[in-house]
Motif scaffolding. Structure first.
Motif, short mmCIF file in Angstrom:
data_model
loop_
_atom_site.label_atom_id
_atom_site.label_comp_id
_atom_site.label_asym_id
_atom_site.label_seq_id
_atom_site.Cartn_x
_atom_site.Cartn_y
_atom_site.Cartn_z
N ALA A 1 0.83 -1.20 0.00
CA ALA A 1 0.00 0.00 0.00
C ALA A 1 0.87 1.25 0.00
CB ALA A 1 -0.92 0.01 1.22
N ILE A 2 0.25 2.35 -0.43
CA ILE A 2 0.88 3.67 -0.43
C ILE A 2 0.07 4.58 0.48
CG2 ILE A 2 1.44 5.69 -1.83
CD1 ILE A 2 1.57 3.74 -4.25
N LEU A 3 0.76 5.36 1.30
CA LEU A 3 0.10 6.36 2.14
C LEU A 3 0.67 7.74 1.83
CD1 LEU A 3 0.20 3.54 3.97
CD2 LEU A 3 -1.03 5.04 5.55
N LEU A 4 -0.13 8.76 2.06
CA LEU A 4 0.32 10.13 1.82
C LEU A 4 -0.53 11.11 2.60
CD1 LEU A 4 -2.03 11.52 -0.15
CD2 LEU A 4 -0.83 10.25 -1.93
N TYR A 5 -0.04 12.35 2.63
CA TYR A 5 -0.81 13.48 3.12
C TYR A 5 -1.02 14.42 1.94
CZ TYR A 5 0.45 11.89 7.81
OH TYR A 5 0.61 11.14 8.95
N GLY A 6 -2.27 14.69 1.61
CA GLY A 6 -2.56 15.54 0.47
C GLY A 6 -4.03 15.86 0.40
N ARG B 1 -9.23 10.80 -6.86
CA ARG B 1 -9.36 10.47 -8.28
C ARG B 1 -8.31 9.47 -8.73
NH1 ARG B 1 -9.54 16.34 -8.92
NH2 ARG B 1 -7.75 16.27 -10.31
N HIS B 2 -7.37 9.15 -7.84
CA HIS B 2 -6.26 8.27 -8.20
C HIS B 2 -6.19 7.05 -7.28
CE1 HIS B 2 -4.87 11.18 -11.11
NE2 HIS B 2 -5.02 12.11 -10.19
N GLY B 3 -7.34 6.65 -6.73
CA GLY B 3 -7.41 5.40 -5.99
C GLY B 3 -7.15 5.50 -4.51
N PHE B 4 -7.03 6.70 -3.97
CA PHE B 4 -6.78 6.87 -2.54
C PHE B 4 -8.08 7.08 -1.78
CE2 PHE B 4 -2.70 7.66 -4.39
CZ PHE B 4 -1.78 7.25 -3.45
N TYR C 1 -6.64 11.22 13.58
CA TYR C 1 -7.21 11.01 12.26
C TYR C 1 -7.14 12.33 11.50
CZ TYR C 1 -9.03 6.41 13.53
OH TYR C 1 -9.16 5.09 13.91
N ALA C 2 -6.75 12.26 10.23
CA ALA C 2 -6.61 13.47 9.43
C ALA C 2 -7.25 13.26 8.07
CB ALA C 2 -5.14 13.84 9.26
N VAL C 3 -8.04 14.22 7.63
CA VAL C 3 -8.70 14.13 6.33
C VAL C 3 -7.68 14.01 5.21
CG1 VAL C 3 -10.16 15.39 4.69
CG2 VAL C 3 -10.76 15.35 7.12
N ALA C 4 -6.54 14.67 5.38
CA ALA C 4 -5.50 14.66 4.35
C ALA C 4 -4.71 13.36 4.32
CB ALA C 4 -4.55 15.83 4.57
N HIS C 5 -4.87 12.52 5.33
CA HIS C 5 -4.12 11.27 5.43
C HIS C 5 -4.87 10.19 4.66
CE1 HIS C 5 -2.01 8.17 8.24
NE2 HIS C 5 -1.36 8.34 7.12
N GLN C 6 -4.24 9.65 3.61
CA GLN C 6 -4.94 8.76 2.69
C GLN C 6 -4.13 7.51 2.36
OE1 GLN C 6 -6.71 11.52 -0.52
NE2 GLN C 6 -5.40 12.77 0.79
N VAL C 7 -4.84 6.49 1.91
CA VAL C 7 -4.25 5.18 1.63
C VAL C 7 -4.70 4.70 0.25
CG1 VAL C 7 -4.12 2.76 2.34
CG2 VAL C 7 -4.34 4.54 4.07
N CYS C 8 -3.78 4.06 -0.47
CA CYS C 8 -4.13 3.36 -1.70
C CYS C 8 -3.63 1.93 -1.58
CB CYS C 8 -3.48 4.04 -2.91
SG CYS C 8 -3.81 3.18 -4.47
N GLU C 9 -4.54 0.97 -1.57
CA GLU C 9 -4.15 -0.44 -1.53
C GLU C 9 -3.61 -0.85 -2.90
OE1 GLU C 9 -6.82 -3.03 1.33
OE2 GLU C 9 -8.08 -1.93 -0.10
N LEU C 10 -2.51 -1.59 -2.91
CA LEU C 10 -1.93 -2.08 -4.15
C LEU C 10 -2.33 -3.53 -4.42
CD1 LEU C 10 1.63 -0.49 -3.91
CD2 LEU C 10 -0.36 0.32 -5.19
N ARG C 11 -2.90 -4.17 -3.41
CA ARG C 11 -3.50 -5.50 -3.59
C ARG C 11 -4.84 -5.48 -2.87
NH1 ARG C 11 1.69 -6.98 -2.05
NH2 ARG C 11 0.98 -7.86 -0.07
#
Length: 221
Positions: A124-129, A136-139, A154-164
Motif C-alpha cells: 500500500a501507499i500512504l500520503l498526506y494531500g 481520483r487516483h485510488g486513494f 485522524y486526518a482528512v488529508a491522510h490517505q491510503v491506496c491499496e496495491l493489492r
C-alpha cells in the motif's frame, strides 16, 4: 507515455544529472502553495541520501527535453495495534511545473509508480494531500482502515491506496514516516539561498485550503 492533453511525455527514472533541474522544478511547483515560500525542494535534495528512499520509484516526467514533473517515495511502517510493524510506502513530494498542471502529468506519474510499487511487492501507499485530488487516483481516507497519524490522530488529508485487494483490511495502527520529513528549517532556508529569489506570499487559496485540512484533524477515539 503521454500525459492527457500533452504529447511526447517520457516517464523515466531520475538520474544524477537531473537533480538540479528536478529541485528547481519542485521549488516552482510548491512555491507559496502550503506556506510562503516552500521547503519541498530541500526535502527532495536530502531524501535521495536517506536510507528509506526508494530509488526505483524516483520517476521524472520529461517533455521536449525538460523535466516537468517528479514523484518520489520512501519506505514507511504502520505500527500495528497488533504489535507488528507493517511495511508500506510513503509518497511525496510529487511535483509538476505550474504551466504543465491540469494536463494529466501528475496522474500519469502516480499510475506508473503504483504499478512499479505493486510489482516490487509493496502492499500500500500512504500520503498526506488534498483528498479532492487524490481520491481520483485510488486513494481513500486512512481513517477508513483505522490508520492514524504518528501522534494518534485522524486526518482528512491522510490517505491510503491499496496495491493489492483487501491487503489493509486487517491492519490498524499508527503511520510512521521516516525522520527525513522532520526538516531543519534553518538548513532549508540556507539551501534556498542558492536559488533565484522569489516573492513569498501569504494568504493564497491553496494555503487556506491547507489550513482547512489541518483544522480537520481529530483525536482517535
Amino acid at each position: 507515455m503521454n500525459g492527457f492533453g500533452l504529447t511526447n511525455v517520457e516517464l523515466r527514472t531520475e538520474r544524477p544529472a537531473d537533480y538540479c533541474a528536478a529541485e528547481n522544478m519542485t521549488r516552482e511547483a510548491f512555491w507559496n502553495f502550503y506556506s510562503p515560500g516552500c521547503n519541498e525542494h530541500y526535502l527532495l535534495h536530502i531524501m535521495r541520501d536517506c536510507s528509506a528512499f526508494v530509488p526505483e520509484l524516483d520517476i521524472v516526467a520529461v517533455h521536449d527535453g525538460k523535466i516537468i514533473g517528479n514523484i518520489i517515495y520512501t519506505k514507511a511502517v504502520i505500527a500495528g495495534d497488533d504489535g507488528v510493524e507493517h511495511g508500506v510506502l510513503g509518497m511525496g513530494p510529487i511535483a509538476v511545473l505550474p504551466e504543465y498542471q491540469n494536463k494529466g502529468v501528475g496522474g500519469k506519474l502516480i499510475a506508473y509508480t503504483k504499478n512499479l510499487a505493486r510489482d516490487m511487492g509493496y502492499p500500500a501507499i500512504l500520503l498526506y494531500g488534498d483528498p479532492d485530488y487524490y481520491c481520483r487516483h485510488g486513494f481513500v481516507p486512512a481513517e477508513q482502515f483505522g490508520i492514524r497519524t504518528a501522534d494518534n490522530m485522524y486526518a482528512v488529508a491522510h490517505q491510503v491506496c491499496e496495491l493489492r485487494e483487501n491487503v489493509m483490511s486487517c491492519i490498524t495502527g499508527r503511520y510512521i514516516e521516516d525522520a527525513v520529513y522532520e526538516l531543519d528549517e534553518t538548513a532549508a532556508a540556507e539551501f534556498d539561498k542558492v536559488f533565484a529569489q522569489k516573492e513569498r506570499i501569504l494568504g493564497t487559496l491553496s494555503q487556506k485550503r491547507f489550513e482547512q485540512l489541518v483544522s480537520m484533524r481529530k483525536p482517535a477515539a
